[in-house]
Write a protein that holds these residues in place. Structure first.
Motif, short mmCIF file in Angstrom:
data_model
loop_
_atom_site.label_atom_id
_atom_site.label_comp_id
_atom_site.label_asym_id
_atom_site.label_seq_id
_atom_site.Cartn_x
_atom_site.Cartn_y
_atom_site.Cartn_z
N ARG A 98 0.83 -1.20 0.00
CA ARG A 98 0.00 0.00 0.00
C ARG A 98 0.87 1.26 0.00
O ARG A 98 0.58 2.23 -0.69
CB ARG A 98 -0.92 -0.05 1.23
N ALA A 99 1.96 1.22 0.77
CA ALA A 99 2.83 2.40 0.87
C ALA A 99 3.44 2.75 -0.50
O ALA A 99 3.47 3.91 -0.90
CB ALA A 99 3.94 2.14 1.89
N GLU A 100 3.88 1.71 -1.22
CA GLU A 100 4.43 1.95 -2.56
C GLU A 100 3.35 2.50 -3.49
O GLU A 100 3.58 3.45 -4.25
CB GLU A 100 5.01 0.65 -3.14
N LEU A 101 2.18 1.89 -3.41
CA LEU A 101 1.07 2.33 -4.25
C LEU A 101 0.75 3.81 -4.01
O LEU A 101 0.57 4.58 -4.95
CB LEU A 101 -0.16 1.46 -3.98
N ASP A 102 0.67 4.18 -2.73
CA ASP A 102 0.32 5.56 -2.39
C ASP A 102 1.33 6.55 -2.97
O ASP A 102 0.96 7.60 -3.50
CB ASP A 102 0.21 5.73 -0.86
N ILE A 103 2.60 6.21 -2.85
CA ILE A 103 3.64 7.10 -3.39
C ILE A 103 3.50 7.24 -4.91
O ILE A 103 3.56 8.34 -5.46
CB ILE A 103 5.04 6.56 -3.04
N LEU A 104 3.29 6.11 -5.57
CA LEU A 104 3.20 6.12 -7.03
C LEU A 104 1.96 6.87 -7.52
O LEU A 104 2.00 7.58 -8.52
CB LEU A 104 3.22 4.69 -7.57
N ARG A 105 0.89 6.71 -6.78
CA ARG A 105 -0.34 7.41 -7.12
C ARG A 105 -0.10 8.92 -7.01
O ARG A 105 -0.48 9.69 -7.88
CB ARG A 105 -1.43 6.96 -6.17
N GLU A 106 0.54 9.29 -5.93
CA GLU A 106 0.85 10.70 -5.69
C GLU A 106 1.75 11.26 -6.79
O GLU A 106 1.59 12.39 -7.24
CB GLU A 106 1.53 10.82 -4.32
N MET A 107 2.71 10.47 -7.21
CA MET A 107 3.64 10.90 -8.27
C MET A 107 2.93 11.04 -9.60
O MET A 107 3.43 11.69 -10.51
CB MET A 107 4.75 9.86 -8.45
N GLY A 108 1.81 10.35 -9.74
CA GLY A 108 1.07 10.43 -10.99
C GLY A 108 1.40 9.32 -11.97
O GLY A 108 1.25 9.50 -13.18
N SER A 109 1.83 8.17 -11.44
CA SER A 109 2.04 7.01 -12.33
C SER A 109 0.68 6.64 -12.94
O SER A 109 -0.32 6.53 -12.24
CB SER A 109 2.59 5.84 -11.51
N ASP A 110 0.65 6.47 -14.26
CA ASP A 110 -0.62 6.22 -14.94
C ASP A 110 -1.16 4.82 -14.65
O ASP A 110 -2.36 4.61 -14.58
CB ASP A 110 -0.44 6.38 -16.46
N PHE A 111 -0.22 3.87 -14.52
CA PHE A 111 -0.61 2.48 -14.30
C PHE A 111 0.33 1.85 -13.27
O PHE A 111 1.49 2.27 -13.15
CB PHE A 111 -0.50 1.68 -15.61
N VAL A 112 -0.19 0.87 -12.57
CA VAL A 112 0.66 0.10 -11.66
C VAL A 112 0.39 -1.39 -11.87
O VAL A 112 -0.67 -1.78 -12.33
CB VAL A 112 0.41 0.45 -10.18
N GLN A 113 1.40 -2.15 -11.50
CA GLN A 113 1.34 -3.59 -11.73
C GLN A 113 2.13 -4.24 -10.61
O GLN A 113 3.22 -3.78 -10.29
CB GLN A 113 2.00 -3.87 -13.09
N GLY A 114 1.58 -5.26 -9.96
CA GLY A 114 2.35 -5.92 -8.92
C GLY A 114 1.49 -6.73 -7.99
O GLY A 114 0.26 -6.72 -8.09
N TYR A 115 2.17 -7.44 -7.10
CA TYR A 115 1.50 -8.38 -6.21
C TYR A 115 0.47 -7.69 -5.32
O TYR A 115 -0.43 -8.34 -4.81
CB TYR A 115 2.52 -9.12 -5.33
#
Ligand code: C2E
Ligand code: CA
Ligand code: CA
Ligand code: CA
Length: 278
Positions: free
Chosen positions: A241-258
């Motif tokens: 969740r912590a990684e996701l939150d950071i990436l969302r904040e950065m504006g990553s368009d897509f995420v992929q992972g466990y």
């Protein structure tokens, strides 16, 4: 000195023997694996972090060996490349992935993409454009729904050749991603010239990025670079969740992972799509 060298050779010989034997076995049996239906694909969802919806899948190749069990693509893809089987295997992957996409796309209003990994050897060889053309015609999928993933290092190894091939692929309407981005010493001028659509931030920068500011900063630079060049960004290997939150904040368009999904068998991926629709 001679004695010493011999002793060392014996050790080398002993430890190498098993590895070499396994390697020979893989080499010999990979030739048969396709026909024996031992190769199959798993599909890992690629998610839009805002709404958590599945925007597409990455096809990941698997080898279930009857005696050795599951063998990682990290081990057998290099073997396939060295013994000249990657063309045949790569064509099979492309075709199987596109057929699966066609099935999923049937009766679904929202578009879905399929990302397929292409090896450096396929890129260097002369068949890629022909194979992609054939598979698009055979499967009838929307050309823009196919994304080819090439590693940054494969592309930068011969950027002029990559540029020529990419131009032909773009003319077909398929999309292109630079995989494992951040690990391959891109030249910015090459990057600007290449007709690519997406940068995939390598997992090494995502893993534990919440406790490593250096990784976070690199990821941020990649996102900014993508913005400047008008490209999409996918962050791979998102596990928490912590990684996701950071990436969302950065504006990553897509995420992929466990954190969302591990790579899934076709049946499980079909269920994940159905789940979302209900
Ligand atoms: P890749 O293209 O970078 O694929 C992502 C890898 O990360 C996959 O490993 C995937 O299972 C793994 N992964 C995804 N999410 C997470 C996560 O949250 N945490 C962790 N620890 N790992 C995650 P996989 O399936 O073992 O594939 C390894 C590599 O093998 C791929 O790396 C790709 O370079 C290659 N490969 C796989 N399938 C194909 C193929 O069809 N053709 C070619 N040429 N290469 C392939
Ligand atoms: Ca990939
Ligand atoms: Ca990758
Ligand atoms: Ca990787």
């Amino acid at each position: 000195a001679k004695q010493n060298g011999r002793a060392r050779w014996m050790m080398f010989d002993q430890t190498m023997q098993e590895g070499a034997l396994r390697r020979l076995t893989l080499e010999a049996e990979l030739r048969l694996a396709l026909d024996a239906n031992q190769l199959f694909l798993q599909y890992q969802p690629i998610i839009t972090p805002g709404d958590g919806m599945i925007s597409g899948f990455e096809a990941l190749l698997r080898w279930r060996h009857p005696v050795l069990g599951m063998i990682s693509p990290l081990e057998f893809i290099p073997v396939a490349e060295e013994v000249g089987l990657i063309g045949q295997i790569g064509s099979w992957v492309l075709e199987a992935a596109c057929l699966q996409l066609r099935e999923w796309q049937r009766g679904r209003a929202l578009p879905l993409s399929m990302s397929v990994n292409v090896s450096a050897v396929q890129l260097a060889g002369g068949e890629l454009v022909k194979v992609v053309t054939r598979v698009l015609a055979e499967t009838g999928i929307a050309h823009g729904s196919l994304k080819l993933e090439l590693t940054e290092s494969a592309v930068m190894a011969d950027a002029d050749h990559a540029l020529a091939v990419f131009k032909e692929l773009k003319a077909l309407g398929v999309r292109l991603s630079l995989d494992d981005f951040g690990t391959g010493y891109s030249s910015l001028s090459h990057l600007r010239r290449l007709p690519i659509d997406t940068l995939k931030i390598d997992r090494s920068f995502v893993s534990a990025m919440d406790s490593h500011s250096d990784k976070r900063q690199i990821a941020e630079v990649v996102v900014m670079l993508a913005r400047t060049l008008g490209l999409d960004v996918v962050a791979e290997g998102v596990e928490t969740r912590a990684e996701l939150d950071i990436l969302r904040e950065m504006g990553s368009d897509f995420v992929q992972g466990y954190f969302y999904f591990r790579p899934l068998d076709a049946a499980a991926a079909t269920l994940a799509l159905a789940d979302e629709a209900s």
